[in-house]
Scaffold this motif. Structure first.
Motif, mmCIF file in Angstrom:
data_model
loop_
_atom_site.group_PDB
_atom_site.id
_atom_site.type_symbol
_atom_site.label_atom_id
_atom_site.label_comp_id
_atom_site.label_asym_id
_atom_site.label_seq_id
_atom_site.Cartn_x
_atom_site.Cartn_y
_atom_site.Cartn_z
ATOM 1 N N UNK A 39 -12.710 17.384 -5.724
ATOM 2 C CA UNK A 39 -12.617 16.226 -4.846
ATOM 3 C C UNK A 39 -11.869 16.610 -3.577
ATOM 4 N N UNK A 40 -12.364 16.097 -2.455
ATOM 5 C CA UNK A 40 -11.651 16.268 -1.197
ATOM 6 C C UNK A 40 -11.248 14.899 -0.696
ATOM 7 N N UNK A 41 -10.030 14.785 -0.218
ATOM 8 C CA UNK A 41 -9.620 13.497 0.346
ATOM 9 C C UNK A 41 -9.981 13.424 1.816
ATOM 10 N N UNK A 42 -9.247 14.117 2.665
ATOM 11 C CA UNK A 42 -9.565 13.969 4.086
ATOM 12 C C UNK A 42 -9.004 15.126 4.897
ATOM 13 N N UNK A 43 -9.892 15.777 5.632
ATOM 14 C CA UNK A 43 -9.525 16.776 6.634
ATOM 15 C C UNK A 43 -8.519 17.797 6.123
ATOM 16 N N UNK A 44 -8.814 18.360 4.933
ATOM 17 C CA UNK A 44 -7.962 19.434 4.453
ATOM 18 C C UNK A 44 -6.857 18.999 3.517
ATOM 19 N N UNK A 45 -6.654 17.675 3.338
ATOM 20 C CA UNK A 45 -5.669 17.223 2.343
ATOM 21 C C UNK A 45 -6.339 17.327 0.979
ATOM 22 N N UNK A 46 -5.888 18.238 0.173
ATOM 23 C CA UNK A 46 -6.582 18.534 -1.076
ATOM 24 C C UNK A 46 -5.707 18.213 -2.278
ATOM 25 N N UNK B 28 1.882 8.196 9.186
ATOM 26 C CA UNK B 28 1.714 7.812 7.787
ATOM 27 C C UNK B 28 0.456 8.450 7.228
ATOM 28 N N UNK B 29 0.466 8.685 5.929
ATOM 29 C CA UNK B 29 -0.696 9.241 5.251
ATOM 30 C C UNK B 29 -1.003 8.399 4.021
ATOM 31 N N UNK B 30 -2.113 7.650 4.066
ATOM 32 C CA UNK B 30 -2.590 6.944 2.880
ATOM 33 C C UNK B 30 -3.523 7.879 2.123
ATOM 34 N N UNK B 31 -3.398 7.904 0.813
ATOM 35 C CA UNK B 31 -4.229 8.793 0.001
ATOM 36 C C UNK B 31 -5.185 7.978 -0.865
ATOM 37 N N UNK B 32 -6.059 8.706 -1.556
ATOM 38 C CA UNK B 32 -6.920 8.056 -2.545
ATOM 39 C C UNK B 32 -8.344 7.817 -2.107
ATOM 40 N N UNK B 33 -8.731 8.247 -0.867
ATOM 41 C CA UNK B 33 -10.108 8.040 -0.415
ATOM 42 C C UNK B 33 -10.959 9.193 -0.936
ATOM 43 N N UNK B 34 -11.892 8.945 -1.859
ATOM 44 C CA UNK B 34 -12.519 10.053 -2.576
ATOM 45 C C UNK B 34 -13.749 10.639 -1.883
ATOM 46 N N UNK C 179 0.852 -1.189 0.000
ATOM 47 C CA UNK C 179 0.000 0.000 0.000
ATOM 48 C C UNK C 179 0.887 1.238 0.000
ATOM 49 N N UNK C 180 0.561 2.173 -0.867
ATOM 50 C CA UNK C 180 1.409 3.344 -0.999
ATOM 51 C C UNK C 180 0.951 4.453 -0.058
ATOM 52 N N UNK C 181 1.850 4.899 0.807
ATOM 53 C CA UNK C 181 1.618 6.085 1.627
ATOM 54 C C UNK C 181 2.445 7.224 1.053
ATOM 55 N N UNK C 182 2.138 8.446 1.474
ATOM 56 C CA UNK C 182 2.929 9.582 1.009
ATOM 57 C C UNK C 182 4.387 9.444 1.433
ATOM 58 N N UNK C 183 4.575 8.847 2.623
ATOM 59 C CA UNK C 183 5.925 8.766 3.181
ATOM 60 C C UNK C 183 6.736 7.610 2.615
ATOM 61 N N UNK C 184 6.070 6.457 2.327
ATOM 62 C CA UNK C 184 6.801 5.282 1.869
ATOM 63 C C UNK C 184 5.812 4.212 1.427
ATOM 64 N N UNK C 185 6.340 3.091 0.907
ATOM 65 C CA UNK C 185 5.514 1.933 0.566
ATOM 66 C C UNK C 185 5.397 1.018 1.779
ATOM 67 N N UNK C 186 4.175 0.628 2.111
ATOM 68 C CA UNK C 186 3.924 -0.238 3.263
ATOM 69 C C UNK C 186 3.702 -1.665 2.767
ATOM 70 N N UNK C 187 4.509 -2.602 3.237
ATOM 71 C CA UNK C 187 4.386 -4.001 2.837
ATOM 72 C C UNK C 187 3.437 -4.744 3.770
#
Length: 535
Positions: free
Chosen positions: A523-530, A381-387, A278-286
């Motif tokens: 589209x807004x992702x979450x709590x101000x992450x745009x 960590x920050x996972x993105x892509x939640x629409x 799973x891709x986070x902004x900070x790194x790839x999570x295995x």
């Protein structure tokens, strides 16, 4: 068993379809064949006491539609299968899109009489964008339907990938004889009207077996020629191509008659992938990392009306969840130690002692967890892509009894936080709360839920607004200037993200031209992450 072994046992998938393609029926039958339930609900007789196992909300039982995603876990062939049933109706596509971010594969159900329908196409586009592997089940072969070769061509045209038949129908409707299992070179014979399991199916080996031609006549001769044709015209199935979204295995059957269901269940185990990175902004999570990470992809209020609870659905992305372990909410750094975490069979719950990557767990809470929240054992960590999509329809809402104003605000806050509707609070004093929706049916469902779950009789009224855009700027002064100049059109949603509400596309264009330092987001992702999606 090792962490890697546990992860490899998981299969997490969503069922997608156009309304009335038979998705909820197939969901039930998958549960039935896995042994998770003992008797299927009567989907045709929704007014009877039994309802689909995946439909738990009162309005779903009344209207015979799925309006909320359901999560179910079952064991089959030494695998743990996490099945997410999604709303078929297009008005609830936002919920479905968020569910699709939490799965590793999708099972597409197609009505053989109607082919690939508009809502299915929209959901397929989301799967394609994420390279989600898709298994296709063409349903309702016990009825008079379209020619299977035409259906196959249509699937390929809309998916943009090769459709590889794993089974092929012999006849249809009252002449439906069964399906030919192409990889195993045998025909499974259909017998109508029996609530039976796969073990009861009669199997006859060999495409060239004269018994099949004798028993099924012209229908078998036609199917024989079609199978020979597709064997020569379609490429060999490649699991690598399937996982990359370039091929889809296709199965035919009749879910209402339990026919063809076991093959789909086996395909999910044999073909669908285990949890991946799973891709986070900070790194790839295995997935087999020792420390736990997870994301809240769904929040559901009042699953248990007696307790007025809110359940955050978390997709475990890595590590080993254990009951009572310390977890950190990455958004605000708060620590939680959830002890009453649950797994689901629709509305039935069981306390979870442990879970692994791919599993879906439910954390009851009172508003602490929000859509998009990331849980870790301490790492930020920050996972993105939640629409969250900009609404296209608006209505103002007021309470008929002023003494119930507090209950109205509580209900709307909770329904807004779970994503059932978008709730906007006008910045101008005295303005009525605004509801924003993708489809009209969302308003009806929210009004029904306010009345039945919160005791609020709400009045919905037309609004002058026709579209919304979330606004941000790297220059706080420019943003403040825009908001002051357009105060009557500024509102805040349930996470206090600021939005510009416009009465027309022309008004939006003028605002964009006059204020180039302000970004307008569809589209807004979450709590101000745009992020800007090209509005």
């Amino acid at each position: 068993m090792s962490l890697t072994s546990e992860v490899s046992r998981r299969r997490t998938f969503a069922i997608i379809s156009h309304p009335d393609a038979g998705k909820t029926t197939l969901t039930e039958k998958l549960l039935l064949f896995s042994g998770a339930i003992q008797i299927a609900g009567s989907v045709k007789a929704r007014k009877a006491s039994r309802h689909a196992a995946s439909d738990w909300m009162e309005i779903e039982k009344q209207r015979g539609i799925s309006v909320a995603s359901s999560v179910m876990q079952m064991d089959y062939r030494d695998c743990v299968i996490n099945l997410l049933d999604t709303p078929g109706h297009q008005d609830f596509s936002e919920d479905t899109y968020r569910v699709l971010t939490a799965v590793d594969a999708a099972l597409m159900v197609i009505d053989a009489g109607n082919g690939v329908e508009p809502q299915t196409i929209r959901l397929l586009q989301v799967c394609r964008a994420r390279n989600t592997p898709i298994i296709t089940f063409i349903n309702k072969l016990d009825r008079e339907v379209r020619e299977p070769l035409d259906l196959l061509s249509e699937v390929e045209a809309h998916l943009g990938m090769d459709a590889i038949p794993f089974s092929w129908p012999v006849g249809m409707g009252r002449h439906f004889g069964g399906v030919f299992d192409i990889p195993h070179d045998r025909m499974r014979v259909f017998r109508a009207g029996l609530e039976r399991h796969h073990d009861d199916d009669e199997a006859v080996d060999g495409l060239e077996n004269p018994e099949l031609a004798r028993r099924f006549g012209d229908e078998y001769a036609k199917a024989h020629d079609e199978i020979e044709l597709i064997r020569g015209a379609t490429p060999e199935f490649s699991r690598e191509a399937f996982l990359a979204g370039r091929q889809t295995p296709v199965f035919f059957g009749s879910a209402i008659n339990n026919f063809g269901v076991r093959e789909v269940l086996d395909a999910l185990v044999d073909l669908a992938p285990p949890p991946g990175p799973r891709q986070a902004l900070e790194r790839t999570v295995m997935p087999d990392e020792p420390k736990l990470t997870g994301i809240v992809f769904k929040v559901q209020a009042n699953m248990d009306p007696a307790h007025r609870d809110r359940v955050a659905f978390v997709r475990v992305s890595s590590g080993h969840f254990q009951r009572g372990m310390r977890l950190r909410i990455a958004r605000n750094g708060k620590e939680i130690r959830p002890n009453n975490v649950v797994s689901f069979l629709s509305q039935r719950r069981e306390i979870v002692e442990e879970a692994y990557a791919g599993d879906i767990i439910g954390i009851p809470n009172h508003g602490l967890l929000q859509l998009g929240d990331v849980l870790t054992e301490g790492e930020a960590l920050t996972f993105t892509g939640l629409p969250f999509f900009a609404p296209e329809l608006f209505q103002a809402v007021e309470v008929k009894d002023p003494l119930r104003t507090k209950q109205l605000r509580t209900g709307l806050a909770q329904l807004g936080e779970e994503g059932a509707i978008q709730v906007f609070r006008p910045e101008a004093a005295g303005g009525a709360l605004l509801l924003g929706a993708v489809g009209q049916l969302q308003f009806e469902v929210v009004a029904h839920r306010l009345k039945t779950e919160y005791g609020v009789d709400a009045r919905l009224m037309p609004s002058r607004y026709n579209l919304a855009r979330w606004i941000t700027s790297s220059d706080p002064k420019a943003l403040r200037k825009f908001m002051d100049a357009n105060a009557a059109n500024i509102a805040h949603d349930v996470v206090d993200a600021t939005a510009f509400l416009a009465t027309s596309a022309a008004q939006l264009r003028v605002a964009e031209e006059r204020y180039p330092d302000v970004q307008f987001h569809t589209m807004r992702e979450h709590a101000g992450q745009m992020f800007d999606t090209g509005a």
